[in-house]
Design an enzyme around this catalytic site. Sequence first.
Site, short mmCIF file in Angstrom:
data_model
loop_
_atom_site.label_atom_id
_atom_site.label_comp_id
_atom_site.label_asym_id
_atom_site.label_seq_id
_atom_site.Cartn_x
_atom_site.Cartn_y
_atom_site.Cartn_z
N ASN A 179 -86.62 48.77 -55.52
CA ASN A 179 -87.94 49.38 -55.30
C ASN A 179 -88.25 50.55 -56.24
OD1 ASN A 179 -86.02 50.89 -53.90
ND2 ASN A 179 -87.43 51.50 -52.29
N GLU A 276 -77.08 54.95 -48.49
CA GLU A 276 -78.52 55.21 -48.28
C GLU A 276 -79.15 53.88 -47.94
OE1 GLU A 276 -80.06 57.92 -48.13
OE2 GLU A 276 -78.83 59.39 -49.18
N CYS A 310 -88.08 53.02 -48.68
CA CYS A 310 -87.17 53.05 -47.53
C CYS A 310 -87.69 53.96 -46.43
CB CYS A 310 -85.78 53.50 -47.98
SG CYS A 310 -85.82 55.10 -48.80
N GLU A 484 -77.88 62.57 -50.14
CA GLU A 484 -78.13 62.83 -51.55
C GLU A 484 -79.08 64.03 -51.62
OE1 GLU A 484 -79.33 58.77 -52.82
OE2 GLU A 484 -77.44 58.74 -53.92
P1 NAD Z 1 -80.04 44.82 -51.00
O1 NAD Z 1 -79.19 45.43 -49.95
O2 NAD Z 1 -80.26 43.36 -50.96
O3 NAD Z 1 -79.42 45.13 -52.45
C1 NAD Z 1 -79.18 46.46 -52.88
C2 NAD Z 1 -78.13 46.41 -53.98
O4 NAD Z 1 -76.89 46.05 -53.39
C3 NAD Z 1 -78.41 45.36 -55.06
O5 NAD Z 1 -77.98 45.87 -56.29
C4 NAD Z 1 -77.56 44.19 -54.61
O6 NAD Z 1 -77.20 43.32 -55.67
C5 NAD Z 1 -76.34 44.91 -54.06
N1 NAD Z 1 -75.58 44.18 -53.03
C6 NAD Z 1 -76.06 43.35 -52.09
N2 NAD Z 1 -75.04 42.91 -51.30
C7 NAD Z 1 -73.91 43.49 -51.77
C8 NAD Z 1 -72.53 43.43 -51.40
N3 NAD Z 1 -72.12 42.69 -50.37
N4 NAD Z 1 -71.64 44.18 -52.10
C9 NAD Z 1 -72.04 44.95 -53.13
N5 NAD Z 1 -73.33 45.02 -53.55
C10 NAD Z 1 -74.26 44.30 -52.87
O7 NAD Z 1 -81.39 45.67 -50.99
P2 NAD Z 1 -82.71 45.42 -51.84
O8 NAD Z 1 -83.40 44.23 -51.24
O9 NAD Z 1 -82.40 45.45 -53.29
O10 NAD Z 1 -83.54 46.77 -51.52
C11 NAD Z 1 -84.22 46.96 -50.33
C12 NAD Z 1 -83.37 47.73 -49.33
O11 NAD Z 1 -82.97 48.99 -49.88
C13 NAD Z 1 -84.15 48.08 -48.07
O12 NAD Z 1 -83.32 47.86 -46.95
C14 NAD Z 1 -84.45 49.56 -48.23
O13 NAD Z 1 -84.65 50.27 -47.05
C15 NAD Z 1 -83.22 50.02 -48.94
N6 NAD Z 1 -83.48 51.32 -49.59
C16 NAD Z 1 -82.95 52.46 -49.04
C17 NAD Z 1 -83.21 53.69 -49.62
C18 NAD Z 1 -82.63 54.98 -49.04
O14 NAD Z 1 -82.62 56.00 -49.74
N7 NAD Z 1 -82.15 54.99 -47.81
C19 NAD Z 1 -84.00 53.77 -50.77
C20 NAD Z 1 -84.52 52.60 -51.30
C21 NAD Z 1 -84.24 51.36 -50.71
#
Ligand code: NAD
Length: 503
Positions: A179, A276, A310, A484
């Site tokens: 995002n 996060e 998020c 963070e």
């Molecule tokens: P995602 O969890 O599918 O992927 C995030 C990252 O993790 C990607 O690089 C992905 O390739 C990697 N990943 C996925 N499964 C993994 C595993 N088993 N082991 C290691 N790496 C793995 O999330 P997304 O769809 O890319 O992003 C959306 C999500 O991110 C939403 O849930 C959103 O709330 C969250 N988000 C949180 C924050 C925060 O600061 N809390 C900020 C932005 C986005």
Amino acid sequence: MNNQIRGDGARGLDLPSAAAAFLKRELGSLIDGKVVDREAMVDVFDPASGEVIARVSTASPKTVEAAVQSAHKAFEDGRWRMLRPADRERILLRFADLVEKNGDELAALETLNQGKSVRIARMLDVGATVEFMRYNAGLATKMSGETFDVSIPLPPGAKYTAYTRREPVGVVAGITPWNFPMMIALWKAIPALAAGCSIIVKPSPVTPLTTLRVAELALEAGVPPGVFNVLMGDAEAGSALASHPLVRKVSITGSTRAGKAVAHAAIENLAHFTLELGGKNPAIFLQDADYPSNLHMILMSAFLNQGQVCAAASRFYVHRSIHDGFVDAVTSAIGKMRYGSGFDPEAQMTPLVSSAHRDNVARLVDMARDEGAIVTTGGRVPDGPGYFYPCTVITNANNAMQHVRAEIFGPVLSVIPFDTDDEAISLANESSYGLAASLWTNDLRKAMNLVPRIQAGTVWVNSHNVLDPHMPFGGYKQSGMGREFGARALEAYTDLKSVCIAH
Ligand code: NAD
């Protein structure tokens, strides 16, 4: 509304020449200052048109190993961690200057690949990130321990003095979502580098471009090769990275599911981790909430970056006395919104990041209808190219419904009425998540009483989505572990050593 949607992407637009040149290059993981470009290729899309804009070479297990070994060697030989803190600070400030200077290129690449408005990319992904970089660069020279006298019984004549040192933890893995790809990569890289660590960032395969470009700018600023590597790949590469025994800290921003997997992997090696994760954030509007004056901010709390934030508000709890007027005001403002590609200067809403994500958003809204909720505006995938989904308002909903419980991460908000402050707080807290929340009231006494009762890592009053480099950010409950930002951000990338000297 369909005729307002323009999915013409970047076609016909003049991209900054540097961005156009970047897209023509061989793209892949960055290890030891060089791009690895002869592995399996993955297409990268423009969400506004659905067209392929680049192909990126994705890391094999051998490349994951090479990235970690390179970062480990860079850490061990001290090419970065042994620099004077002031030198690390100076290089990171130069890095921030380069991100600012190349802001048009970076913002264009982010918009082209992520779909967001280029105005937002310029203001947040570049502008706010540069502020964050400078703040954290400055912390490199402020890391310190404590000195103290010891209290153990001492033999006559013996004296001891003890002190603590903060030492960089070693190789860090930063795993990031799609995002705010560049911004979140730097939320991890800058504190890690300021502390003296090496870092490998693995961006989402959906939005890999700016992470590579910005890591190249780090090299140009003087960060030595191997200290900031980039690993291209999906969850499999992320998992291999997170579970590597030479990785001493994993920081992931992503879904709760991915966060838990990463935490398990890190625990196997007793590596540190920061999570996060997702959110399903409430906004509470008390009886006196001045929603007409704050309408723009309220819409942005839910729809900034098409709700792909998020911390976005998605559960609106509104006092019953103002509920109907509130729904009318929000629904009517949405009706006037203009949709288009992120490069369209008049577009207020731009596409979602991918077709798969858009389909998931649509599925959750359909589920809301099946459960008896009412969609007052939006709620249908429009015709035409691109991954657009309209701003959607759902009423007649309750906390038991799936769309109110699950993170949708799209431009969808549910409005639920309440009668008493106690009821509002218990509805807001009735969630497995606890990332952020907002409270809308001008009654200071009520705000001061209610804020401590809200279970969230950040609570805003009469605002939402305001992040500051000095304000710690992170989640309660299933929204994460660790924080963070803030003056202590670097500590998360350090080990604490106690030293005791007899003299
Ligand atoms: P995602 O969890 O599918 O992927 C995030 C990252 O993790 C990607 O690089 C992905 O390739 C990697 N990943 C996925 N499964 C993994 C595993 N088993 N082991 C290691 N790496 C793995 O999330 P997304 O769809 O890319 O992003 C959306 C999500 O991110 C939403 O849930 C959103 O709330 C969250 N988000 C949180 C924050 C925060 O600061 N809390 C900020 C932005 C986005």
